[in-house]
Structures are given as C-alpha cells and as structure tokens.
Design an enzyme around this catalytic site. Structure first.
Site, PDB file in Angstrom:
ATOM      1  N   SER A 244      27.791  29.021 -43.361  1.00 31.67           N
ATOM      2  CA  SER A 244      28.903  28.198 -43.690  1.00 31.67           C
ATOM      3  C   SER A 244      29.069  27.113 -44.558  1.00 31.67           C
ATOM      4  CB  SER A 244      30.208  28.815 -42.781  1.00 31.67           C
ATOM      5  OG  SER A 244      31.273  27.801 -44.433  1.00 31.67           O
ATOM      6  N   LYS A 245      28.618  27.130 -45.730  1.00 36.17           N
ATOM      7  CA  LYS A 245      28.609  25.369 -46.344  1.00 36.17           C
ATOM      8  C   LYS A 245      29.482  24.950 -45.967  1.00 36.17           C
ATOM      9  CE  LYS A 245      29.955  27.212 -51.045  1.00 36.17           C
ATOM     10  NZ  LYS A 245      29.558  27.122 -52.560  1.00 36.17           N
ATOM     11  N   ARG A 246      30.555  25.455 -45.841  1.00 32.16           N
ATOM     12  CA  ARG A 246      32.321  24.349 -45.502  1.00 32.16           C
ATOM     13  C   ARG A 246      31.776  23.846 -44.548  1.00 32.16           C
ATOM     14  NH1 ARG A 246      33.929  28.230 -48.598  1.00 32.16           N
ATOM     15  NH2 ARG A 246      34.864  26.943 -50.845  1.00 32.16           N
ATOM     16  N   ARG A 247      31.230  24.269 -43.344  1.00 27.39           N
ATOM     17  CA  ARG A 247      30.621  23.905 -41.534  1.00 27.39           C
ATOM     18  C   ARG A 247      29.930  23.395 -41.388  1.00 27.39           C
ATOM     19  NH1 ARG A 247      32.836  28.814 -39.892  1.00 27.39           N
ATOM     20  NH2 ARG A 247      30.909  29.502 -39.516  1.00 27.39           N
TER      21      ARG A 247
END
Length: 481
Positions: A244-247
């Site tokens: 995930s690009k958020r994590r």
C-alpha cells in the site's frame, strides 16, 4: 543475445497506467513481464496512458511514468515499443461503442439512483436490480447506460496463470458502461482501446480479475474475440499484506533515489512470481527474457522483500566497472545529498577510495557517509562512536601514534598499519582495538572504509590535525580518558 525482430509475431501486449501518482513497483513488474513477452516473441509492447480522470491526472505524472519505464529499459527508442497512446484521444470510439451496444439491445438507459435501489431492495449492499431493463428509456442527461448481462449461463475467463475461473452470469449485475453525462466508464473504454490497438494478451495485476468477466462480455458483445488473459500475483510486504502506498515504500522513484540501480531492480522484479530455475537469480535481463514463461508464473502472492532487493543491488554494484561505479555515485557526491561544500570535493581523491567503497555499499546513497571524512573540514561528531572508542588507554595510544605518524615514511597503508599495530601491542591491544581510537579521531565513526588506506588518501597533515583535536578533547574531559 538477440530476439525476433519486432512485429514478426502477431502478439501485442500493453501496459495501461493512469497518471495519478508515482510509479508503483507493481506497475514496474507488470511493465517488465509484458515487455518480456513482447521481446521473446517478436511482438509489440503498447503503452497506453489512461488519462480520462481529469480531476486527478497531471502531466508530471505522465512524464514520471515515461522516465521510470525508460530507467527500466522500456522506452520509445526501442522498435518493440509502440505509443504512448492517450485514452482521452479515443473518446469518439468509446461513444460509438456505447451506441452500438444500445442499438443492438445489449445495453439500456437507466435513471435509477442508489437511493432508489436501496428503497426497492431494502439493502445498502444489494447490487443493481435490473429495474430499467425493459422500460425502453431513451438517452437523456442524467441517465446512465447499463450493459444487459445475460440472465443464464456463465462466463469463463481463460487465464494463463489462474486456470479457468468461472463466473455465473446471474451474479454479475447490469453494470454501467456510460455515465449520465454520456462519458464512457473505464470498463468500456479499456475494452475499446484494446480492440482498437489490436491487443492480443492482457497481462496485468490480480486486482483487475473481478472486472475481467464484465470486460469479456463486452468484447463478445462488440463482436470481437477476447484477448489471452494473465493476472499476475499481488505483491505483499513482510506481514503478507498487499503493498500500500499509504503504508509501504512502493514508488520506483524512491528506490532509485536511495541508490538502487535500475539493472538490479529489473532483475529483482522479474523474480516476483516467477523463477528461471536452477536456483539462479542474478541474471542479465536478456537471459531472463529468454527463459521467461508466462504460464510458469505462480498465482500465489509474491513477497516484495526490500532486504533481498538491497542484497541484489550490492551484487550489481560490485559488478560495475570502476568508471561506471564512480559515475553512478555522482548524485550522492554533490548537494543536497552531500554535506560538504561543493569546492571541497575532489574527484581524484574520491577515485582513490572508490574501489574500497564499491565492495562495501549495498545502496549508492551509502557512499556519502563512507567518504565524508575526506571532504569535510572536520570529521562527523558521532557521540556513540566516541564513547565506544575513546576509553583508556585511548589518550596515551593516540599520543604515541601521533608522534610516530609525524615522521613516518613512506606515508602508505602498510607502514601506517604497522605503526598502529606496534603501539597497540605496547598497550597489550590487538590491532582491532588499537585502531578504533584512530578511526574515530580521523573519520568520526567506528565503522567505515579500511582505515590505513583511508589515512593514506587523507594525507599526513589532515590526519595529524584530527588526531591532535581528539587528544585535546580527551584532555578536556579527563573522565572519558
């Protein structure tokens, strides 16, 4: 190694990114697998930029896609490459296809809102219930065009990687193919573009699989034979969670910025979900292409192991010719990566220690802290290193080393080593212990390049000045000495 001439095979693959962010490593893997199929078959690789999301698309993201792909070796200068095409330029064909579906009775207009569906079904989660199927509505602004999914039978997706997943048509709702303003949605635009560009093989990520039966129905409704499907395994992190690009760190540009070589990244990505056999891993791209088989790709999630990628990178760094290594290091030897003044850098000095650094770094960004002592006025002040190395008898040892260094001839690695070794033995210290205070005095750190080769490059004057400074500091803090 040579491959069939581009265009000698009817195979046409494509990569179709949306320019809405940085280039994801999953996209890079998809790019390379498509490129490999095109290369080994003499087919064509088509780049299509799906730029119809005007609210999120930005020109710089398109530029980033092109530059990231070029870094991987996939670029317009290669005759295998075709494009880039832009989905927005095909708006007319998308609208024509929507009209054909309506005229053939394969699609119908619908004026239902989501609230209408909830009110009729009594569920917030129910799919569309087909209410407008037989109302005979004509187009008016606000009315969406829905595909009429067959009531019976099933849709089988022949997938090279996943076998033949089958979807009952009764479980596929009448999905929207054009919005209330007449603009086609992704599902239809994607199919029409693939038909227009004569795509024969769609090789993409597993996340697109749920859309595939709908797209296959569209291919058939528009009178065309569906492509060969191949859905690549999802990439996961060390916790087996989808990247995930958020994590997670997932942007290809970020890996290049810390010193991952494109060649190492290409090699590593080609092994995510596929293996060449014989336990071989470090292989040039041409060899990987020759061995690659799409039907041998594993459907299980593939672990994107940053530690393994870094190890690959270290292998590639060590294999570089000296001149190429020095050139590759250049971005980390100037501002903003380098902490020294531009005029302090000396290429000849760096070239002298480059062979020492090449065998010790796994990321090119690590080069900076390995050579900073050569170009800074003073060594870095690392308190942990100082506390560890400057224990008794550090002060006495440094003073004796300094006295011997002052007249040492020649100023070369072996005599320097012999001097520290001799002084250390007088204090009942082995070389490893004896050289620690000298290393910290001169470089600021307990770990770094081979010490005596480093001192030879640094020179007598600067070495003695730093040893003097360390002796003075120890004298001002007697508890530490």
């Amino acid at each position: 190694m040579t491959f069939p001439a581009p265009g000698t095979s009817p195979i046409r693959v494509r990569f179709a990114p949306s320019p809405t962010g940085m280039f994801h490593v999953g996209s890079a893997r998809s790019t390379l697998f498509n490129w490999a199929v095109a290369k080994q078959s003499g087919g064509i690789f088509v780049l299509r930029v799906e730029d119809t999301d005007a609210a999120r698309n930005r020109p710089e993201w398109t530029d980033g896609i092109l530059s990231a792909m070029a870094a991987l070796g996939v670029h317009e200068g290669d005759p295998t490459f075709e494009g880039p095409y832009f989905q927005s330029a095909n708006r007319g064909l998308h609208e024509q296809a929507a009209a054909r579906l309506f005229d053939a009775g394969r699609a119908y207009y619908c004026d239902c809102t989501r609230d209408d569906v909830v009110a009729r079904t009594g569920s917030q989660h129910a799919g569309y219930d087909g209410f407008c199927r037989d109302r005979g509505l004509a187009y008016e602004p606000g009315r969406a065009l829905r595909f009429r999914t067959p009531d019976e039978g099933e849709t089988t997706v022949v997938d090279v990687i996943r076998g033949n997943p089958t979807f009952p048509n009764s479980a596929i709702e009448d999905f929207v193919v054009a919005r209330g303003d007449g603009s086609p949605v992704f599902l239809l635009a994607n199919v029409v573009d693939d038909m227009d560009e004569r795509i024969t093989h769609v090789i993409r990520g597993e996340e697109h699989l749920p859309n595939t039966p709908k797209q296959q129905l569209l291919w058939e409704a528009l009178g065309a034979e569906p492509p060969v499907w191949a859905h690549l395994p999802v990439l996961v992190n060390e916790k087996r969670q989808k990247l995930s690009k958020r994590r997670d760190k997932v942007a290809l540009e970020d890996f290049f910025a810390e010193g991952i070589l494109p060649s190492a990244m290409v090699n590593y990505l080609m092994l995510l979900g596929w293996a060449p056999g014989n336990d071989e891993e470090i292989l040039p791209f041409d060899e990987l292409v020759t061995r690659f088989r799409l039907d041998e790709v594993n459907s299980a999630p593939a672990f994107f192991d940053i530690k393994k990628l870094t190890a690959f990178n270290g292998e590639y760094i060590r294999a570089l010719p000296a001149r190429e290594f020095a050139a590759a290091c250049a971005p980390w030897l100037v501002a903003p990566a380098a902490p020294w003044a531009p005029e302090a850098f000396d290429q000849a000095t760096f070239d002298a220690v480059a062979p020492l650094t090449q065998t010790r770094v796994a990321l090119l960004s690590e080069i900076t802290k390995n050579v900073d002592f050569l170009f800074l006025d003073e060594p870095v002040d690392d308190e942990a290193s100082w506390a560890k190395a400057m224990k008794p008898p550090a002060a006495e040892l440094l003073a004796e080393v300094r006295e011997a260094f002052a007249t040492l001839e020649p100023w070369e690695a072996e005599p320097l080593k012999g001097t520290v070794e001799r002084v250390g033995l007088a204090h009942e210290l082995k070389l490893g212990k004896a050289q620690a205070p000298v290393r910290v005095a001169v470089t600021g750190r307990t770990i770094g390049l081979p010490l005596f080769e480093s001192l030879a490059v640094l020179g007598r004057e600067r070495t003695l000045a730093r040893v003097d400074a360390a002796i003075a500091r120890l004298a001002s803090t007697p508890a530490a000495s």
